[in-house]
Design a protein around this motif. Structure first.
Motif, PDB file in Angstrom:
ATOM      1  N   VAL A 178       0.872  -1.169   0.000  1.00 30.05           N
ATOM      2  CA  VAL A 178       0.000   0.000   0.000  1.00 30.05           C
ATOM      3  C   VAL A 178       0.916   1.228   0.000  1.00 30.05           C
ATOM      4  O   VAL A 178       2.001   1.207   0.579  1.00 30.05           O
ATOM      5  N   VAL A 179       0.452   2.270  -0.676  1.00 28.98           N
ATOM      6  CA  VAL A 179       1.243   3.499  -0.732  1.00 28.98           C
ATOM      7  C   VAL A 179       0.686   4.511   0.264  1.00 28.98           C
ATOM      8  O   VAL A 179      -0.516   4.801   0.263  1.00 28.98           O
ATOM      9  N   PHE A 180       1.543   5.000   1.133  1.00 30.58           N
ATOM     10  CA  PHE A 180       1.195   6.104   2.040  1.00 30.58           C
ATOM     11  C   PHE A 180       1.800   7.384   1.477  1.00 30.58           C
ATOM     12  O   PHE A 180       3.003   7.444   1.214  1.00 30.58           O
ATOM     13  N   ARG A 181       0.950   8.404   1.294  1.00 29.57           N
ATOM     14  CA  ARG A 181       1.434   9.760   0.931  1.00 29.57           C
ATOM     15  C   ARG A 181       1.324  10.604   2.185  1.00 29.57           C
ATOM     16  O   ARG A 181       0.220  10.883   2.650  1.00 29.57           O
ATOM     17  N   GLU A 225       6.104   9.853  -0.481  1.00 27.56           N
ATOM     18  CA  GLU A 225       5.417   8.568  -0.687  1.00 27.56           C
ATOM     19  C   GLU A 225       6.247   7.420  -0.136  1.00 27.56           C
ATOM     20  O   GLU A 225       7.467   7.375  -0.303  1.00 27.56           O
ATOM     21  N   TYR A 226       5.540   6.500   0.504  1.00 27.82           N
ATOM     22  CA  TYR A 226       6.184   5.305   1.053  1.00 27.82           C
ATOM     23  C   TYR A 226       5.367   4.100   0.610  1.00 27.82           C
ATOM     24  O   TYR A 226       4.150   4.059   0.837  1.00 27.82           O
ATOM     25  N   ARG A 227       6.023   3.122  -0.006  1.00 32.02           N
ATOM     26  CA  ARG A 227       5.343   1.867  -0.360  1.00 32.02           C
ATOM     27  C   ARG A 227       5.700   0.854   0.725  1.00 32.02           C
ATOM     28  O   ARG A 227       6.877   0.547   0.946  1.00 32.02           O
ATOM     29  N   ILE A 228       4.685   0.374   1.413  1.00 31.41           N
ATOM     30  CA  ILE A 228       4.936  -0.506   2.561  1.00 31.41           C
ATOM     31  C   ILE A 228       4.050  -1.747   2.455  1.00 31.41           C
ATOM     32  O   ILE A 228       3.033  -1.729   1.749  1.00 31.41           O
ATOM     33  N   PRO A 229       4.404  -2.806   3.169  1.00 29.92           N
ATOM     34  CA  PRO A 229       3.585  -4.028   3.109  1.00 29.92           C
ATOM     35  C   PRO A 229       2.189  -3.791   3.682  1.00 29.92           C
ATOM     36  O   PRO A 229       2.028  -3.111   4.692  1.00 29.92           O
ATOM     37  N   TYR A 230       1.201  -4.401   3.017  1.00 32.09           N
ATOM     38  CA  TYR A 230      -0.203  -4.247   3.435  1.00 32.09           C
ATOM     39  C   TYR A 230      -0.654  -5.476   4.206  1.00 32.09           C
ATOM     40  O   TYR A 230      -0.312  -6.610   3.866  1.00 32.09           O
ATOM     41  N   ARG A 231      -1.420  -5.236   5.261  1.00 30.02           N
ATOM     42  CA  ARG A 231      -2.120  -6.323   5.953  1.00 30.02           C
ATOM     43  C   ARG A 231      -3.577  -5.940   6.023  1.00 30.02           C
ATOM     44  O   ARG A 231      -3.900  -4.755   6.198  1.00 30.02           O
ATOM     45  N   ASN A 285      -5.635  14.085   9.292  1.00 32.01           N
ATOM     46  CA  ASN A 285      -6.553  14.028   8.171  1.00 32.01           C
ATOM     47  C   ASN A 285      -6.150  12.857   7.280  1.00 32.01           C
ATOM     48  O   ASN A 285      -5.040  12.828   6.759  1.00 32.01           O
ATOM     49  N   VAL A 286      -7.031  11.878   7.160  1.00 32.04           N
ATOM     50  CA  VAL A 286      -6.745  10.693   6.355  1.00 32.04           C
ATOM     51  C   VAL A 286      -7.646  10.732   5.128  1.00 32.04           C
ATOM     52  O   VAL A 286      -8.877  10.729   5.263  1.00 32.04           O
ATOM     53  N   ASN A 287      -7.034  10.815   3.974  1.00 31.71           N
ATOM     54  CA  ASN A 287      -7.776  11.009   2.729  1.00 31.71           C
ATOM     55  C   ASN A 287      -8.813  12.126   2.875  1.00 31.71           C
ATOM     56  O   ASN A 287      -9.975  11.998   2.471  1.00 31.71           O
ATOM     57  N   GLY A 288      -8.389  13.198   3.514  1.00 25.97           N
ATOM     58  CA  GLY A 288      -9.207  14.419   3.602  1.00 25.97           C
ATOM     59  C   GLY A 288     -10.171  14.483   4.760  1.00 25.97           C
ATOM     60  O   GLY A 288     -10.823  15.505   4.961  1.00 25.97           O
ATOM     61  N   GLN A 289     -10.278  13.409   5.558  1.00 27.06           N
ATOM     62  CA  GLN A 289     -11.227  13.398   6.682  1.00 27.06           C
ATOM     63  C   GLN A 289     -10.475  13.341   8.011  1.00 27.06           C
ATOM     64  O   GLN A 289      -9.563  12.523   8.160  1.00 27.06           O
ATOM     65  N   PRO A 290     -10.870  14.168   8.995  1.00 23.46           N
ATOM     66  CA  PRO A 290     -10.240  14.042  10.316  1.00 23.46           C
ATOM     67  C   PRO A 290     -10.606  12.694  10.946  1.00 23.46           C
ATOM     68  O   PRO A 290     -11.788  12.365  11.071  1.00 23.46           O
ATOM     69  N   ARG A 338      -8.022  -0.650   4.984  1.00 25.19           N
ATOM     70  CA  ARG A 338      -8.955  -1.233   4.009  1.00 25.19           C
ATOM     71  C   ARG A 338     -10.204  -0.354   3.824  1.00 25.19           C
ATOM     72  O   ARG A 338     -10.855  -0.416   2.791  1.00 25.19           O
ATOM     73  N   ASP A 339     -10.540   0.464   4.823  1.00 29.50           N
ATOM     74  CA  ASP A 339     -11.725   1.319   4.731  1.00 29.50           C
ATOM     75  C   ASP A 339     -11.474   2.638   4.020  1.00 29.50           C
ATOM     76  O   ASP A 339     -12.426   3.319   3.633  1.00 29.50           O
ATOM     77  N   VAL A 340     -10.198   3.051   3.897  1.00 30.53           N
ATOM     78  CA  VAL A 340      -9.918   4.359   3.286  1.00 30.53           C
ATOM     79  C   VAL A 340      -9.034   4.235   2.049  1.00 30.53           C
ATOM     80  O   VAL A 340      -8.812   5.215   1.350  1.00 30.53           O
ATOM     81  N   HIS A 341      -8.508   3.049   1.779  1.00 34.91           N
ATOM     82  CA  HIS A 341      -7.513   2.865   0.722  1.00 34.91           C
ATOM     83  C   HIS A 341      -8.143   3.078  -0.650  1.00 34.91           C
ATOM     84  O   HIS A 341      -8.987   2.317  -1.073  1.00 34.91           O
ATOM     85  N   ARG A 342      -7.749   4.156  -1.284  1.00 34.50           N
ATOM     86  CA  ARG A 342      -8.190   4.366  -2.670  1.00 34.50           C
ATOM     87  C   ARG A 342      -6.953   4.689  -3.490  1.00 34.50           C
ATOM     88  O   ARG A 342      -6.668   5.830  -3.795  1.00 34.50           O
ATOM     89  N   GLY A 343      -6.192   3.665  -3.837  1.00 37.45           N
ATOM     90  CA  GLY A 343      -4.947   3.878  -4.567  1.00 37.45           C
ATOM     91  C   GLY A 343      -3.819   4.229  -3.621  1.00 37.45           C
ATOM     92  O   GLY A 343      -2.766   3.614  -3.660  1.00 37.45           O
TER      93      GLY A 343
END
Ligand code: FES
Length: 248
Positions: A6-9, A25-31, A68-73, A82-87
């Motif tokens: 998963v990519v974290f910006r 950007e950080y590409r890290i292992p997803y669980r 703020n995660v994907n624009g939401q506090p 898994r609930d916020v991951h959009r790319g």
């Protein structure tokens, strides 16, 4: 074992450097069971120890991990990737606060506002401290909801009124003021309502309601603010119409 990444910006900012904020950007292992805080901790532990952010309890109690995660506090410890991951998962510091470093913001202004509403039980005379000040279940129920506030500041980050008018006392301080006003042991309602019956107090609120939407503990600060408007008006009318000794 992670079977995908998963990519974290993540917003990076050092105010003292003079450089503008940037995303890294950080590409890290997803669980599948990972929360956003797990991702930040993985980055800190395995990729980039210079990343600055706050957390403590990892269980939605301390209120320190807001971002703020994907624009939401949100609380990063209570938000599944898994609930916020959009790319990518984009993580910014909470809006409406000065940034100290990366995701760490300055809460000093909130603490001043919180202390202005005396967020504790006020009594002129504590009397015999060896006796109990009994609270019955119905007494506790009157302020139970507001007492769940964890001072995470998501409500301030979501509030457009606070964003436009930083002097506004704001949602969490107001909810906590109501919590103590409703406490049968407290005698500080008059002073709290005097502080809140001001331009920077409850009347700044235009009832947008986003504070209640983002609250992770289901406190309703928007409802508390409207209740306080009613209480402040009743106090004002009492003081207008009744002798001073009877108007408290
Ligand atoms: Fe304590 Fe998230 S780490 S509320």
């Amino acid at each position: 074992m992670a079977d995908q990444d998963v990519v974290f910006r993540v917003k990076r900012y050092r105010p003292e450097s003079g450089a503008k904020p940037t995303y890294q950007e950080y590409r890290i292992p997803y669980r599948d069971d990972m929360v956003v805080l797990d991702g930040l901790n993985y980055i800190k532990d395995h990729v980039d120890p210079t990343l600055a952010y706050r957390w403590s309890c990892r269980m939605g109690i301390c209120g320190s991990c807001g971002a703020n995660v994907n624009g939401q506090p949100r609380l990063t410890c209570g938000t599944y990737v898994r609930d916020v991951h959009r790319g990518a998962v984009t993580v910014d510091p909470l809006a409406n606060f000065p940034i100290l470093k990366d995701l760490v913001v300055d809460f000093d202004d909130f603490l001043t506002k919180l202390s202005s509403v005396t967020p504790y039980i006020v009594r002129e005379d504590w009397g015999d401290l060896t006796k109990e000040y009994t609270q019955f279940p119905e007494d506790v129920e009157a302020y139970r909801q507001q007492s769940l506030c964890i001072n995470c500041m998501l409500c301030y980050a979501a509030c457009p009124v606070f964003g436009a008018s930083p002097a506004f006392v704001g949602p969490a301080a107001s909810a906590l003021a109501l919590r103590y006003i409703r406490d049968t042991r407290d005698e500080g309602a008059d002073e709290r309502l005097a502080r809140l019956n001001t331009k920077s107090g409850v009347w700044e609120c235009t009832f947008v309601g986003e504070c209640s939407v983002v609250c992770p503990k289901d406190v309703d600060p928007a409802g508390a603010l409207q209740t306080l408007k009613v209480l402040a008006t009743m106090r004002h009318m009492r003081r207008l119409l009744m002798p001073k000794s009877a108007s408290r």
